[in-house]
Design a protein around this motif. Structure first.
Motif, PDB file in Angstrom:
ATOM      1  N   THR A  82       0.824  -1.205   0.000  1.00  0.00           N
ATOM      2  CA  THR A  82       0.000   0.000   0.000  1.00  0.00           C
ATOM      3  C   THR A  82       0.862   1.260   0.000  1.00  0.00           C
ATOM      4  O   THR A  82       0.581   2.208  -0.735  1.00  0.00           O
ATOM      5  N   LEU A  83       1.913   1.267   0.810  1.00  0.00           N
ATOM      6  CA  LEU A  83       2.807   2.428   0.846  1.00  0.00           C
ATOM      7  C   LEU A  83       3.445   2.651  -0.516  1.00  0.00           C
ATOM      8  O   LEU A  83       3.532   3.784  -1.002  1.00  0.00           O
ATOM      9  N   ARG A  84       3.883   1.565  -1.147  1.00  0.00           N
ATOM     10  CA  ARG A  84       4.490   1.678  -2.472  1.00  0.00           C
ATOM     11  C   ARG A  84       3.485   2.194  -3.495  1.00  0.00           C
ATOM     12  O   ARG A  84       3.814   3.020  -4.344  1.00  0.00           O
ATOM     13  N   SER A  85       2.268   1.681  -3.406  1.00  0.00           N
ATOM     14  CA  SER A  85       1.221   2.096  -4.339  1.00  0.00           C
ATOM     15  C   SER A  85       0.932   3.585  -4.199  1.00  0.00           C
ATOM     16  O   SER A  85       0.782   4.295  -5.202  1.00  0.00           O
ATOM     17  N   GLU A  86       0.856   4.069  -2.972  1.00  0.00           N
ATOM     18  CA  GLU A  86       0.607   5.500  -2.752  1.00  0.00           C
ATOM     19  C   GLU A  86       1.749   6.336  -3.297  1.00  0.00           C
ATOM     20  O   GLU A  86       1.521   7.384  -3.899  1.00  0.00           O
ATOM     21  N   ASP A  87       2.988   5.878  -3.088  1.00  0.00           N
ATOM     22  CA  ASP A  87       4.131   6.602  -3.645  1.00  0.00           C
ATOM     23  C   ASP A  87       4.031   6.677  -5.160  1.00  0.00           C
ATOM     24  O   ASP A  87       4.239   7.721  -5.762  1.00  0.00           O
ATOM     25  N   PHE A  88       3.705   5.551  -5.770  1.00  0.00           N
ATOM     26  CA  PHE A  88       3.607   5.489  -7.226  1.00  0.00           C
ATOM     27  C   PHE A  88       2.499   6.407  -7.733  1.00  0.00           C
ATOM     28  O   PHE A  88       2.676   7.135  -8.709  1.00  0.00           O
ATOM     29  N   GLN A  89       1.345   6.400  -7.063  1.00  0.00           N
ATOM     30  CA  GLN A  89       0.226   7.250  -7.462  1.00  0.00           C
ATOM     31  C   GLN A  89       0.553   8.731  -7.287  1.00  0.00           C
ATOM     32  O   GLN A  89       0.021   9.573  -8.001  1.00  0.00           O
ATOM     33  N   ASN A  90       1.423   9.035  -6.331  1.00  0.00           N
ATOM     34  CA  ASN A  90       1.832  10.422  -6.105  1.00  0.00           C
ATOM     35  C   ASN A  90       2.973  10.841  -7.024  1.00  0.00           C
ATOM     36  O   ASN A  90       3.513  11.944  -6.892  1.00  0.00           O
ATOM     37  N   GLY A  91       3.354   9.955  -7.944  1.00  0.00           N
ATOM     38  CA  GLY A  91       4.376  10.296  -8.913  1.00  0.00           C
ATOM     39  C   GLY A  91       5.800  10.116  -8.449  1.00  0.00           C
ATOM     40  O   GLY A  91       6.731  10.540  -9.132  1.00  0.00           O
ATOM     41  N   LEU A  92       5.990   9.510  -7.284  1.00  0.00           N
ATOM     42  CA  LEU A  92       7.339   9.287  -6.791  1.00  0.00           C
ATOM     43  C   LEU A  92       7.927   8.066  -7.476  1.00  0.00           C
ATOM     44  O   LEU A  92       7.322   7.000  -7.497  1.00  0.00           O
ATOM     45  N   LYS A  93       9.092   8.235  -8.063  1.00  0.00           N
ATOM     46  CA  LYS A  93       9.714   7.134  -8.790  1.00  0.00           C
ATOM     47  C   LYS A  93      10.894   6.605  -8.001  1.00  0.00           C
ATOM     48  O   LYS A  93      11.850   7.326  -7.756  1.00  0.00           O
ATOM     49  N   VAL A  94      10.774   5.350  -7.615  1.00  0.00           N
ATOM     50  CA  VAL A  94      11.841   4.713  -6.854  1.00  0.00           C
ATOM     51  C   VAL A  94      12.117   3.370  -7.492  1.00  0.00           C
ATOM     52  O   VAL A  94      11.207   2.644  -7.865  1.00  0.00           O
ATOM     53  N   GLN A  95      13.383   3.039  -7.608  1.00  0.00           N
ATOM     54  CA  GLN A  95      13.742   1.752  -8.170  1.00  0.00           C
ATOM     55  C   GLN A  95      13.856   0.730  -7.044  1.00  0.00           C
ATOM     56  O   GLN A  95      14.494   0.989  -6.031  1.00  0.00           O
ATOM     57  N   CYS A  96      13.227  -0.425  -7.224  1.00  0.00           N
ATOM     58  CA  CYS A  96      13.335  -1.486  -6.227  1.00  0.00           C
ATOM     59  C   CYS A  96      14.790  -1.898  -6.095  1.00  0.00           C
ATOM     60  O   CYS A  96      15.491  -2.062  -7.093  1.00  0.00           O
ATOM     61  N   SER A  97      15.218  -2.106  -4.866  1.00  0.00           N
ATOM     62  CA  SER A  97      16.613  -2.462  -4.643  1.00  0.00           C
ATOM     63  C   SER A  97      16.937  -3.843  -5.191  1.00  0.00           C
ATOM     64  O   SER A  97      18.065  -4.129  -5.544  1.00  0.00           O
ATOM     65  N   HIS A  98      15.945  -4.698  -5.292  1.00  0.00           N
ATOM     66  CA  HIS A  98      16.179  -6.053  -5.797  1.00  0.00           C
ATOM     67  C   HIS A  98      15.830  -6.165  -7.270  1.00  0.00           C
ATOM     68  O   HIS A  98      15.953  -7.224  -7.861  1.00  0.00           O
ATOM     69  N   SER A  99      15.384  -5.081  -7.873  1.00  0.00           N
ATOM     70  CA  SER A  99      15.129  -4.980  -9.311  1.00  0.00           C
ATOM     71  C   SER A  99      14.285  -6.110  -9.885  1.00  0.00           C
ATOM     72  O   SER A  99      14.479  -6.517 -11.011  1.00  0.00           O
ATOM     73  N   GLY A 100      13.372  -6.637  -9.114  1.00  0.00           N
ATOM     74  CA  GLY A 100      12.476  -7.672  -9.611  1.00  0.00           C
ATOM     75  C   GLY A 100      13.101  -9.046  -9.725  1.00  0.00           C
ATOM     76  O   GLY A 100      12.535  -9.933 -10.357  1.00  0.00           O
ATOM     77  N   VAL A 101      14.258  -9.252  -9.109  1.00  0.00           N
ATOM     78  CA  VAL A 101      14.945 -10.543  -9.244  1.00  0.00           C
ATOM     79  C   VAL A 101      14.107 -11.690  -8.670  1.00  0.00           C
ATOM     80  O   VAL A 101      14.091 -12.790  -9.229  1.00  0.00           O
ATOM     81  N   LEU A 102      13.400 -11.462  -7.577  1.00  0.00           N
ATOM     82  CA  LEU A 102      12.596 -12.537  -6.993  1.00  0.00           C
ATOM     83  C   LEU A 102      11.463 -12.952  -7.922  1.00  0.00           C
ATOM     84  O   LEU A 102      11.174 -14.142  -8.070  1.00  0.00           O
ATOM     85  N   GLN A 103      10.834 -11.979  -8.547  1.00  0.00           N
ATOM     86  CA  GLN A 103       9.761 -12.298  -9.478  1.00  0.00           C
ATOM     87  C   GLN A 103      10.308 -13.076 -10.676  1.00  0.00           C
ATOM     88  O   GLN A 103       9.672 -13.996 -11.169  1.00  0.00           O
ATOM     89  N   SER A 104      11.502 -12.725 -11.133  1.00  0.00           N
ATOM     90  CA  SER A 104      12.119 -13.446 -12.249  1.00  0.00           C
ATOM     91  C   SER A 104      12.418 -14.887 -11.876  1.00  0.00           C
ATOM     92  O   SER A 104      12.172 -15.802 -12.663  1.00  0.00           O
ATOM     93  N   VAL A 105      12.930 -15.094 -10.679  1.00  0.00           N
ATOM     94  CA  VAL A 105      13.219 -16.457 -10.228  1.00  0.00           C
ATOM     95  C   VAL A 105      11.926 -17.261 -10.104  1.00  0.00           C
ATOM     96  O   VAL A 105      11.863 -18.429 -10.518  1.00  0.00           O
ATOM     97  N   MET A 106      10.871 -16.644  -9.584  1.00  0.00           N
ATOM     98  CA  MET A 106       9.588 -17.349  -9.466  1.00  0.00           C
ATOM     99  C   MET A 106       9.058 -17.752 -10.832  1.00  0.00           C
ATOM    100  O   MET A 106       8.570 -18.867 -11.009  1.00  0.00           O
ATOM    101  N   ARG A 107       9.158 -16.842 -11.808  1.00  0.00           N
ATOM    102  CA  ARG A 107       8.691 -17.174 -13.156  1.00  0.00           C
ATOM    103  C   ARG A 107       9.500 -18.325 -13.750  1.00  0.00           C
ATOM    104  O   ARG A 107       8.944 -19.236 -14.361  1.00  0.00           O
ATOM    105  N   MET A 108      10.811 -18.298 -13.561  1.00  0.00           N
ATOM    106  CA  MET A 108      11.656 -19.365 -14.107  1.00  0.00           C
ATOM    107  C   MET A 108      11.343 -20.708 -13.456  1.00  0.00           C
ATOM    108  O   MET A 108      11.250 -21.732 -14.128  1.00  0.00           O
ATOM    109  N   MET A 109      11.184 -20.710 -12.151  1.00  0.00           N
ATOM    110  CA  MET A 109      10.965 -21.965 -11.426  1.00  0.00           C
ATOM    111  C   MET A 109       9.568 -22.522 -11.628  1.00  0.00           C
ATOM    112  O   MET A 109       9.343 -23.708 -11.430  1.00  0.00           O
ATOM    113  N   SER A 110       8.619 -21.703 -12.017  1.00  0.00           N
ATOM    114  CA  SER A 110       7.256 -22.187 -12.205  1.00  0.00           C
ATOM    115  C   SER A 110       6.915 -22.446 -13.674  1.00  0.00           C
ATOM    116  O   SER A 110       5.783 -22.802 -13.987  1.00  0.00           O
ATOM    117  N   ALA A 111       7.883 -22.320 -14.550  1.00  0.00           N
ATOM    118  CA  ALA A 111       7.635 -22.565 -15.971  1.00  0.00           C
ATOM    119  C   ALA A 111       7.242 -24.029 -16.189  1.00  0.00           C
ATOM    120  O   ALA A 111       7.818 -24.934 -15.581  1.00  0.00           O
TER     121      ALA A 111
END
Length: 129
Positions: A82-111
């Motif tokens: 929710t905090l991230r969503s509010e930041d995004f809606q308010n136009g604040l741009k922040v890069q995730c420190s993990h750059s989506g690596v966990l989501q990439s690993v999940m996609r690879m392992m669930s293929a």
């Protein structure tokens, strides 16, 4: 969850007792002692913050370890979302420190075409049951 007050209610953030179990199991806290889920919750409970949020909200992996160990089931990952969503809606741009690596690993392992080779190192004469 649309706003902070709804998030506080739905995630049971007010039930946080500062026991520290979330901090002990958090992989981000182990790597970065400055990241502390219970302190993040307290910051948003004790003040009506607006505008720029705490940068540490972008460090959370949302691995659910804190939720698993919390005696009161405070849903910290949803609170962070929710905090991230509010930041995004308010136009604040922040890069995730993990750059989506966990989501990439999940996609690879669930293929569907993924072939597991975890036991290839075992000698052939071992009977697996």
């Amino acid at each position: 969850m649309n706003d902070l007050s709804t998030a506080i209610k739905e995630t049971k953030a007010r039930l946080c007792l500062d026991c520290g179990k979330c901090v002990v199991v958090c992989p981000v806290s182990r790597h970065d002692p400055a990241f502390n889920p219970r302190i993040i919750i307290q910051k948003y409970l004790n003040s009506s913050r607006s505008g720029r949020r705490d940068e540490s909200i972008w460090s959370c992996f949302e691995c659910l370890m804190c939720l698993e160990y919390c005696n009161y089931q405070v849903d910290f990952p949803s609170f962070i979302t929710t905090l991230r969503s509010e930041d995004f809606q308010n136009g604040l741009k922040v890069q995730c420190s993990h750059s989506g690596v966990l989501q990439s690993v999940m996609r690879m392992m669930s293929a569907n075409d993924r072939v597991q080779e975890r036991l290839d190192w075992l000698p052939e004469d071992i009977i697996l049951t």
